[in-house]
Design a protein around this motif. Structure first.
Motif, PDB file in Angstrom:
ATOM      1  N   PRO A  11      -6.601   6.550  -2.771  1.00  0.00           N
ATOM      2  CA  PRO A  11      -5.624   5.486  -2.488  1.00  0.00           C
ATOM      3  C   PRO A  11      -4.187   5.870  -2.851  1.00  0.00           C
ATOM      4  O   PRO A  11      -3.253   5.500  -2.132  1.00  0.00           O
ATOM      5  CB  PRO A  11      -6.115   4.309  -3.332  1.00  0.00           C
ATOM      6  CG  PRO A  11      -7.578   4.540  -3.469  1.00  0.00           C
ATOM      7  CD  PRO A  11      -7.745   6.039  -3.539  1.00  0.00           C
ATOM      8  N   ALA A  12      -4.006   6.621  -3.930  1.00  0.00           N
ATOM      9  CA  ALA A  12      -2.653   7.023  -4.324  1.00  0.00           C
ATOM     10  C   ALA A  12      -2.027   7.939  -3.270  1.00  0.00           C
ATOM     11  O   ALA A  12      -0.846   7.793  -2.929  1.00  0.00           O
ATOM     12  CB  ALA A  12      -2.678   7.717  -5.684  1.00  0.00           C
ATOM     13  N   ASP A  13      -2.810   8.876  -2.744  1.00  0.00           N
ATOM     14  CA  ASP A  13      -2.302   9.767  -1.703  1.00  0.00           C
ATOM     15  C   ASP A  13      -1.975   8.993  -0.425  1.00  0.00           C
ATOM     16  O   ASP A  13      -0.966   9.261   0.228  1.00  0.00           O
ATOM     17  CB  ASP A  13      -3.313  10.879  -1.385  1.00  0.00           C
ATOM     18  CG  ASP A  13      -3.347  11.956  -2.440  1.00  0.00           C
ATOM     19  OD1 ASP A  13      -2.342  12.131  -3.162  1.00  0.00           O
ATOM     20  OD2 ASP A  13      -4.378  12.642  -2.537  1.00  0.00           O
ATOM     21  N   ARG A  14      -2.826   8.043  -0.064  1.00  0.00           N
ATOM     22  CA  ARG A  14      -2.557   7.236   1.129  1.00  0.00           C
ATOM     23  C   ARG A  14      -1.281   6.408   0.950  1.00  0.00           C
ATOM     24  O   ARG A  14      -0.495   6.248   1.879  1.00  0.00           O
ATOM     25  CB  ARG A  14      -3.748   6.340   1.457  1.00  0.00           C
ATOM     26  CG  ARG A  14      -4.905   7.115   2.073  1.00  0.00           C
ATOM     27  CD  ARG A  14      -5.944   6.214   2.702  1.00  0.00           C
ATOM     28  NE  ARG A  14      -6.510   5.236   1.793  1.00  0.00           N
ATOM     29  CZ  ARG A  14      -7.530   5.461   0.977  1.00  0.00           C
ATOM     30  NH1 ARG A  14      -8.125   6.633   0.963  1.00  0.00           N
ATOM     31  NH2 ARG A  14      -7.983   4.514   0.184  1.00  0.00           N
ATOM     32  N   TYR A  15      -1.084   5.893  -0.278  1.00  0.00           N
ATOM     33  CA  TYR A  15       0.125   5.114  -0.563  1.00  0.00           C
ATOM     34  C   TYR A  15       1.368   5.987  -0.400  1.00  0.00           C
ATOM     35  O   TYR A  15       2.333   5.600   0.265  1.00  0.00           O
ATOM     36  CB  TYR A  15       0.048   4.533  -1.980  1.00  0.00           C
ATOM     37  CG  TYR A  15       1.290   3.783  -2.395  1.00  0.00           C
ATOM     38  CD1 TYR A  15       1.579   2.539  -1.849  1.00  0.00           C
ATOM     39  CD2 TYR A  15       2.171   4.315  -3.325  1.00  0.00           C
ATOM     40  CE1 TYR A  15       2.720   1.846  -2.218  1.00  0.00           C
ATOM     41  CE2 TYR A  15       3.310   3.634  -3.711  1.00  0.00           C
ATOM     42  CZ  TYR A  15       3.578   2.402  -3.153  1.00  0.00           C
ATOM     43  OH  TYR A  15       4.711   1.709  -3.513  1.00  0.00           O
ATOM     44  N   VAL A  16       1.337   7.188  -0.990  1.00  0.00           N
ATOM     45  CA  VAL A  16       2.473   8.103  -0.902  1.00  0.00           C
ATOM     46  C   VAL A  16       2.713   8.506   0.548  1.00  0.00           C
ATOM     47  O   VAL A  16       3.858   8.540   1.019  1.00  0.00           O
ATOM     48  CB  VAL A  16       2.240   9.338  -1.803  1.00  0.00           C
ATOM     49  CG1 VAL A  16       3.254  10.428  -1.527  1.00  0.00           C
ATOM     50  CG2 VAL A  16       2.283   8.935  -3.274  1.00  0.00           C
ATOM     51  N   LEU A  17       1.655   8.790   1.287  1.00  0.00           N
ATOM     52  CA  LEU A  17       1.795   9.157   2.688  1.00  0.00           C
ATOM     53  C   LEU A  17       2.380   8.000   3.498  1.00  0.00           C
ATOM     54  O   LEU A  17       3.187   8.205   4.410  1.00  0.00           O
ATOM     55  CB  LEU A  17       0.444   9.590   3.252  1.00  0.00           C
ATOM     56  CG  LEU A  17       0.450  10.337   4.562  1.00  0.00           C
ATOM     57  CD1 LEU A  17       1.359  11.552   4.526  1.00  0.00           C
ATOM     58  CD2 LEU A  17      -0.969  10.763   4.915  1.00  0.00           C
ATOM     59  N   ILE A  59      10.432   8.059  -3.256  1.00  0.00           N
ATOM     60  CA  ILE A  59       8.981   8.012  -3.461  1.00  0.00           C
ATOM     61  C   ILE A  59       8.679   8.237  -4.929  1.00  0.00           C
ATOM     62  O   ILE A  59       7.843   7.538  -5.516  1.00  0.00           O
ATOM     63  CB  ILE A  59       8.265   9.050  -2.576  1.00  0.00           C
ATOM     64  CG1 ILE A  59       8.390   8.658  -1.098  1.00  0.00           C
ATOM     65  CG2 ILE A  59       6.789   9.186  -2.968  1.00  0.00           C
ATOM     66  CD1 ILE A  59       7.944   9.726  -0.125  1.00  0.00           C
ATOM     67  N   GLY A  60       9.351   9.191  -5.543  1.00  0.00           N
ATOM     68  CA  GLY A  60       9.155   9.460  -6.972  1.00  0.00           C
ATOM     69  C   GLY A  60       9.432   8.231  -7.819  1.00  0.00           C
ATOM     70  O   GLY A  60       8.681   7.931  -8.752  1.00  0.00           O
ATOM     71  N   ARG A  61      10.499   7.507  -7.500  1.00  0.00           N
ATOM     72  CA  ARG A  61      10.804   6.277  -8.250  1.00  0.00           C
ATOM     73  C   ARG A  61       9.690   5.248  -8.062  1.00  0.00           C
ATOM     74  O   ARG A  61       9.316   4.553  -9.001  1.00  0.00           O
ATOM     75  CB  ARG A  61      12.147   5.710  -7.805  1.00  0.00           C
ATOM     76  CG  ARG A  61      13.335   6.483  -8.342  1.00  0.00           C
ATOM     77  CD  ARG A  61      14.652   5.748  -8.115  1.00  0.00           C
ATOM     78  NE  ARG A  61      14.952   5.513  -6.709  1.00  0.00           N
ATOM     79  CZ  ARG A  61      15.586   6.364  -5.910  1.00  0.00           C
ATOM     80  NH1 ARG A  61      15.987   7.530  -6.390  1.00  0.00           N
ATOM     81  NH2 ARG A  61      15.829   6.051  -4.650  1.00  0.00           N
ATOM     82  N   GLN A  62       9.160   5.143  -6.836  1.00  0.00           N
ATOM     83  CA  GLN A  62       8.089   4.173  -6.559  1.00  0.00           C
ATOM     84  C   GLN A  62       6.819   4.475  -7.346  1.00  0.00           C
ATOM     85  O   GLN A  62       6.111   3.565  -7.759  1.00  0.00           O
ATOM     86  CB  GLN A  62       7.747   4.173  -5.062  1.00  0.00           C
ATOM     87  CG  GLN A  62       8.771   3.538  -4.180  1.00  0.00           C
ATOM     88  CD  GLN A  62       8.670   2.024  -4.185  1.00  0.00           C
ATOM     89  OE1 GLN A  62       7.595   1.458  -4.367  1.00  0.00           O
ATOM     90  NE2 GLN A  62       9.794   1.374  -4.007  1.00  0.00           N
ATOM     91  N   ILE A  63       6.507   5.760  -7.516  1.00  0.00           N
ATOM     92  CA  ILE A  63       5.245   6.125  -8.171  1.00  0.00           C
ATOM     93  C   ILE A  63       5.445   6.576  -9.617  1.00  0.00           C
ATOM     94  O   ILE A  63       4.493   6.973 -10.278  1.00  0.00           O
ATOM     95  CB  ILE A  63       4.489   7.206  -7.378  1.00  0.00           C
ATOM     96  CG1 ILE A  63       5.288   8.508  -7.287  1.00  0.00           C
ATOM     97  CG2 ILE A  63       4.115   6.688  -5.997  1.00  0.00           C
ATOM     98  CD1 ILE A  63       4.545   9.655  -6.635  1.00  0.00           C
ATOM     99  N   GLY A  64       6.681   6.510 -10.110  1.00  0.00           N
ATOM    100  CA  GLY A  64       6.952   6.830 -11.509  1.00  0.00           C
ATOM    101  C   GLY A  64       6.943   8.318 -11.819  1.00  0.00           C
ATOM    102  O   GLY A  64       6.585   8.720 -12.925  1.00  0.00           O
TER     103      GLY A  64
END
Length: 106
Positions: free
Chosen positions: A38-44, A56-61
């Motif tokens: 799920p994390a990879d799908r979210y980033v994609l 994207i980095g800010r979104q995922i910390g």
């Protein structure tokens, strides 16, 4: 003398050649793609939405460098050359939903 592509293909694919160059079958299913967590799908999905690596980095910390490395590994798993190719592969494989501009937003 410059030869046309048709001439070159005709030389390569002789009718009497026992080993002609294989031609792709029409409507073949897409090759299997690795399952993404799920994390990879979210980033994609963030990539598909046009976010920068820093955003994207800010979104995922994570920092930009860590995000860049995560995306590089993700692209490699998908067999993608870049972000656009990764999104296209994910849509074709059903990992991401296809964008339909005519669809009504809920």
């Amino acid at each position: 003398m410059i030869r046309s592509a048709a001439d070159i293909l005709a030389d390569v694919n002789h009718a009497d050649d026992p080993d002609p160059v294989p031609q792709p079958e029409p409507n073949q299913p897409a090759p299997a793609r690795p399952a993404l967590d799920p994390a990879d799908r979210y980033v994609l999905g963030l990539v598909a939405d046009g976010h920068t690596y820093a955003a994207i980095g800010r979104q995922i910390g994570k920092g930009k460098s860590a995000t860049t490395m995560q995306l590089a590994r993700l692209y490699k798993r998908l067999g993608a050359r870049n972000a656009a190719n990764a999104v296209a592969i994910a849509i074709r494989a059903g990992i991401l939903p296809a964008y339909n501009p005519g669809a009504r937003q809920q």
